[in-house]
Scaffold this motif. Structure first.
Motif, PDB file in Angstrom:
ATOM      1  N   VAL A 134     -11.134 -10.084  -6.482  1.00 39.05           N
ATOM      2  CA  VAL A 134     -10.163  -9.355  -7.528  1.00 39.05           C
ATOM      3  C   VAL A 134     -10.975  -8.922  -8.808  1.00 39.05           C
ATOM      4  CG1 VAL A 134      -7.926 -10.881  -7.375  1.00 39.05           C
ATOM      5  CG2 VAL A 134     -10.131 -11.909  -8.865  1.00 39.05           C
ATOM      6  N   SER A 135     -12.034  -9.156  -8.550  1.00 36.69           N
ATOM      7  CA  SER A 135     -12.940  -8.652  -9.665  1.00 36.69           C
ATOM      8  C   SER A 135     -13.493  -7.207  -9.371  1.00 36.69           C
ATOM      9  CB  SER A 135     -14.478  -9.311  -9.778  1.00 36.69           C
ATOM     10  OG  SER A 135     -15.066  -9.603  -8.596  1.00 36.69           O
ATOM     11  N   MET A 136     -13.142  -6.938  -7.943  1.00 40.00           N
ATOM     12  CA  MET A 136     -13.527  -5.676  -7.568  1.00 40.00           C
ATOM     13  C   MET A 136     -12.673  -4.581  -7.267  1.00 40.00           C
ATOM     14  SD  MET A 136     -16.713  -6.743  -4.940  1.00 40.00           S
ATOM     15  CE  MET A 136     -15.947  -7.896  -4.442  1.00 40.00           C
ATOM     16  N   PHE A 137     -11.389  -5.135  -6.797  1.00 34.00           N
ATOM     17  CA  PHE A 137     -10.179  -4.276  -6.534  1.00 34.00           C
ATOM     18  C   PHE A 137      -8.810  -4.968  -7.054  1.00 34.00           C
ATOM     19  CE2 PHE A 137     -10.051  -6.108  -2.460  1.00 34.00           C
ATOM     20  CZ  PHE A 137      -8.717  -5.852  -2.116  1.00 34.00           C
ATOM     21  N   ALA A 138      -7.791  -4.496  -7.198  1.00 38.89           N
ATOM     22  CA  ALA A 138      -6.550  -5.097  -7.095  1.00 38.89           C
ATOM     23  C   ALA A 138      -5.525  -4.144  -6.279  1.00 38.89           C
ATOM     24  CB  ALA A 138      -5.940  -5.175  -8.512  1.00 38.89           C
ATOM     25  N   MET A 139      -4.614  -4.783  -5.348  1.00 32.96           N
ATOM     26  CA  MET A 139      -3.721  -4.291  -4.650  1.00 32.96           C
ATOM     27  C   MET A 139      -2.465  -5.030  -4.710  1.00 32.96           C
ATOM     28  SD  MET A 139      -3.960  -3.266  -0.661  1.00 32.96           S
ATOM     29  CE  MET A 139      -2.377  -2.715   0.155  1.00 32.96           C
ATOM     30  N   ARG A 140      -1.408  -4.248  -5.010  1.00 31.91           N
ATOM     31  CA  ARG A 140      -0.030  -4.768  -5.236  1.00 31.91           C
ATOM     32  C   ARG A 140       1.007  -3.934  -4.493  1.00 31.91           C
ATOM     33  NH1 ARG A 140      -2.586  -5.402 -10.014  1.00 31.91           N
ATOM     34  NH2 ARG A 140      -2.617  -7.183 -10.976  1.00 31.91           N
ATOM     35  N   GLU A 141       1.668  -4.653  -3.672  1.00 39.14           N
ATOM     36  CA  GLU A 141       2.583  -4.092  -2.661  1.00 39.14           C
ATOM     37  C   GLU A 141       3.886  -4.556  -3.236  1.00 39.14           C
ATOM     38  OE1 GLU A 141       1.584  -3.736   1.666  1.00 39.14           O
ATOM     39  OE2 GLU A 141       0.347  -5.031   1.083  1.00 39.14           O
ATOM     40  N   GLU A 142       5.023  -3.714  -2.892  1.00 47.36           N
ATOM     41  CA  GLU A 142       6.435  -4.002  -3.048  1.00 47.36           C
ATOM     42  C   GLU A 142       7.198  -3.690  -1.757  1.00 47.36           C
ATOM     43  OE1 GLU A 142       8.176  -2.748  -6.875  1.00 47.36           O
ATOM     44  OE2 GLU A 142       6.756  -4.232  -7.990  1.00 47.36           O
ATOM     45  N   ILE A 143       7.927  -4.468  -1.319  1.00 38.15           N
ATOM     46  CA  ILE A 143       8.787  -4.036  -0.087  1.00 38.15           C
ATOM     47  C   ILE A 143      10.170  -4.499  -0.244  1.00 38.15           C
ATOM     48  CG2 ILE A 143       8.959  -4.277   2.589  1.00 38.15           C
ATOM     49  CD1 ILE A 143       5.889  -4.881   2.509  1.00 38.15           C
ATOM     50  N   ALA A 144      11.215  -3.795   0.226  1.00 38.40           N
ATOM     51  CA  ALA A 144      12.532  -4.081  -0.065  1.00 38.40           C
ATOM     52  C   ALA A 144      13.254  -3.793   1.432  1.00 38.40           C
ATOM     53  CB  ALA A 144      12.970  -3.404  -1.003  1.00 38.40           C
ATOM     54  N   TYR A 145      13.989  -4.903   1.956  1.00 39.13           N
ATOM     55  CA  TYR A 145      14.741  -4.416   3.328  1.00 39.13           C
ATOM     56  C   TYR A 145      16.136  -4.661   2.857  1.00 39.13           C
ATOM     57  CZ  TYR A 145      10.720  -5.559   6.135  1.00 39.13           C
ATOM     58  OH  TYR A 145       9.379  -5.560   6.764  1.00 39.13           O
ATOM     59  N   LYS A 146      16.814  -3.672   2.610  1.00 36.31           N
ATOM     60  CA  LYS A 146      18.413  -3.570   2.444  1.00 36.31           C
ATOM     61  C   LYS A 146      19.249  -3.222   3.414  1.00 36.31           C
ATOM     62  CE  LYS A 146      21.899  -3.195  -0.658  1.00 36.31           C
ATOM     63  NZ  LYS A 146      22.821  -4.254  -0.968  1.00 36.31           N
ATOM     64  N   GLY A 147      20.385  -4.238   3.792  1.00 36.34           N
ATOM     65  CA  GLY A 147      21.648  -3.630   4.754  1.00 36.34           C
ATOM     66  C   GLY A 147      22.106  -2.656   4.147  1.00 36.34           C
ATOM     67  N   VAL A 148      22.495  -1.697   5.229  1.00 40.61           N
ATOM     68  CA  VAL A 148      23.211  -0.656   4.875  1.00 40.61           C
ATOM     69  C   VAL A 148      24.167  -0.436   5.974  1.00 40.61           C
ATOM     70  CG1 VAL A 148      23.478   1.692   4.121  1.00 40.61           C
ATOM     71  CG2 VAL A 148      21.463   0.612   3.250  1.00 40.61           C
ATOM     72  N   GLY A 149      25.331  -0.993   6.082  1.00 36.15           N
ATOM     73  CA  GLY A 149      26.409  -0.986   7.135  1.00 36.15           C
ATOM     74  C   GLY A 149      25.635  -1.694   8.394  1.00 36.15           C
ATOM     75  N   GLU A 150      25.451  -1.158   9.493  1.00 37.32           N
ATOM     76  CA  GLU A 150      24.582  -1.510  10.658  1.00 37.32           C
ATOM     77  C   GLU A 150      23.292  -1.396  10.588  1.00 37.32           C
ATOM     78  OE1 GLU A 150      26.143  -4.177  12.923  1.00 37.32           O
ATOM     79  OE2 GLU A 150      27.629  -3.932  11.487  1.00 37.32           O
ATOM     80  N   THR A 151      22.705  -0.856   9.578  1.00 36.33           N
ATOM     81  CA  THR A 151      21.325  -0.432   9.692  1.00 36.33           C
ATOM     82  C   THR A 151      20.748  -1.055   8.405  1.00 36.33           C
ATOM     83  OG1 THR A 151      21.599   1.575   8.093  1.00 36.33           O
ATOM     84  CG2 THR A 151      22.064   2.046  10.286  1.00 36.33           C
ATOM     85  N   THR A 152      19.371  -1.099   8.516  1.00 34.29           N
ATOM     86  CA  THR A 152      18.509  -1.440   7.501  1.00 34.29           C
ATOM     87  C   THR A 152      17.584  -0.516   6.675  1.00 34.29           C
ATOM     88  OG1 THR A 152      18.786  -3.858   8.562  1.00 34.29           O
ATOM     89  CG2 THR A 152      17.161  -3.506   6.699  1.00 34.29           C
ATOM     90  N   GLN A 153      17.639  -0.555   5.573  1.00 31.15           N
ATOM     91  CA  GLN A 153      16.800   0.522   4.646  1.00 31.15           C
ATOM     92  C   GLN A 153      15.389  -0.335   4.228  1.00 31.15           C
ATOM     93  OE1 GLN A 153      16.967   3.755   3.961  1.00 31.15           O
ATOM     94  NE2 GLN A 153      15.044   3.831   3.097  1.00 31.15           N
ATOM     95  N   LEU A 154      14.158   0.196   4.682  1.00 31.00           N
ATOM     96  CA  LEU A 154      13.145  -0.450   4.320  1.00 31.00           C
ATOM     97  C   LEU A 154      12.203   0.552   3.198  1.00 31.00           C
ATOM     98  CD1 LEU A 154      10.529  -1.899   4.596  1.00 31.00           C
ATOM     99  CD2 LEU A 154       9.846  -0.698   6.326  1.00 31.00           C
ATOM    100  N   ASP A 155      11.881  -0.131   2.322  1.00 31.87           N
ATOM    101  CA  ASP A 155      11.148   0.746   1.082  1.00 31.87           C
ATOM    102  C   ASP A 155       9.743   0.085   0.741  1.00 31.87           C
ATOM    103  OD1 ASP A 155      13.180   3.208   0.608  1.00 31.87           O
ATOM    104  OD2 ASP A 155      14.264   1.700  -0.322  1.00 31.87           O
ATOM    105  N   HIS A 156       8.921   0.675   0.925  1.00 35.13           N
ATOM    106  CA  HIS A 156       7.505   0.103   0.755  1.00 35.13           C
ATOM    107  C   HIS A 156       6.684   1.009  -0.332  1.00 35.13           C
ATOM    108  CE1 HIS A 156       3.843  -1.603   3.129  1.00 35.13           C
ATOM    109  NE2 HIS A 156       3.522  -1.836   1.803  1.00 35.13           N
TER     110      HIS A 156
END
Length: 224
Positions: free
Chosen positions: A99-121
């Motif tokens: 952490v003293s050299m780099f920081a990486m943060r991720e956010e991921i969301a899986y959302k049901g949309v009807g019979e499909t699933t939306q992924l945002d990353h």
């Protein structure tokens, strides 16, 4: 600082995709991730599942960065919330070593949309090693996360299909059991009906024979 984002639509229902998510590691596509460890899990008063786990992986650090990192293994902490009512699975993760050299943060969301699933990353990362290597390191990480995301989608699609196949096999097995039990019930009912009919016929024959004998004795006429 670099910013990265991606999106994808799974042609599968949210319930199936989330099952695949919990079975994602290890997989044949992302061999660099070699382990996960759940360190906390609970369901809150609203029925949401909260989890905290450690993700362990090999970073495959390029040669120009090995002098700064030394340790080639990476550890990240991941926080997730599953909301079955809203059909969402949201995740936040960040590295916990180097952490003293780099920081990486991720956010991921899986959302049901009807019979499909939306992924945002999305991902944000910044290096603070040296002006000489920071830009090169950030560009390397952009390429790394892009490739990891591509392989991650391949893994999720593969595991999702496997989950669906397993569910279909389970449903077929249940149908077979129900069909077998139904046939047994029908056969049992038929056998019972035949037995009752045989008993009725036997009793009817006995009654007729008895009636004939009685008439013979009373009239003196013999029936043949």
């Amino acid at each position: 600082m670099k910013f990265w984002q991606s999106s994808h639509v799974f042609q599968h229902p949210w319930s199936t995709v989330t099952q695949a998510f919990w079975r994602k590691y290890p997989n044949d596509f992302q061999t660099s991730v070699y382990g996960t460890d759940v360190i906390e899990r609970y369901v809150d008063s609203e029925g949401k599942l909260h989890s905290k786990r450690i993700i362990m992986s090999d970073w495959n650090i390029p040669s120009f960065m090995k002098f700064f990192f030394g340790e080639a293994r990476g550890y990240a902490v991941e926080y997730s919330i599953v909301d079955p009512v809203e059909q969402t699975l949201t995740l936040r993760s960040q590295n916990i070593n180097a952490v003293s050299m780099f920081a990486m943060r991720e956010e991921i969301a899986y959302k049901g949309v009807g019979e499909t699933t939306q992924l945002d990353h999305t991902a944000r990362f910044v290096f603070s090693v040296s002006r000489i290597v920071d830009d090169a390191a950030e560009n390397w990480l952009v390429g790394t996360i892009t490739e990891a995301a591509r392989k991650g989608l391949m893994a999720m699609e593969s595991i999702t299909v496997k989950v669906e196949d397993e569910m279909q096999c389970a449903l077929s097995a249940i149908d077979d059991i129900i069909s077998t039990e139904t046939m047994r019930s029908v056969e049992k009912s038929i056998d019972s009906s035949i037995t009752d009919a045989e008993k009725f016929i036997d009793s009817s024959i006995e009654y007729i024979d008895s009636s004939v004998d009685s008439l013979t004795q009373e009239s003196g006429v013999k029936f043949s």
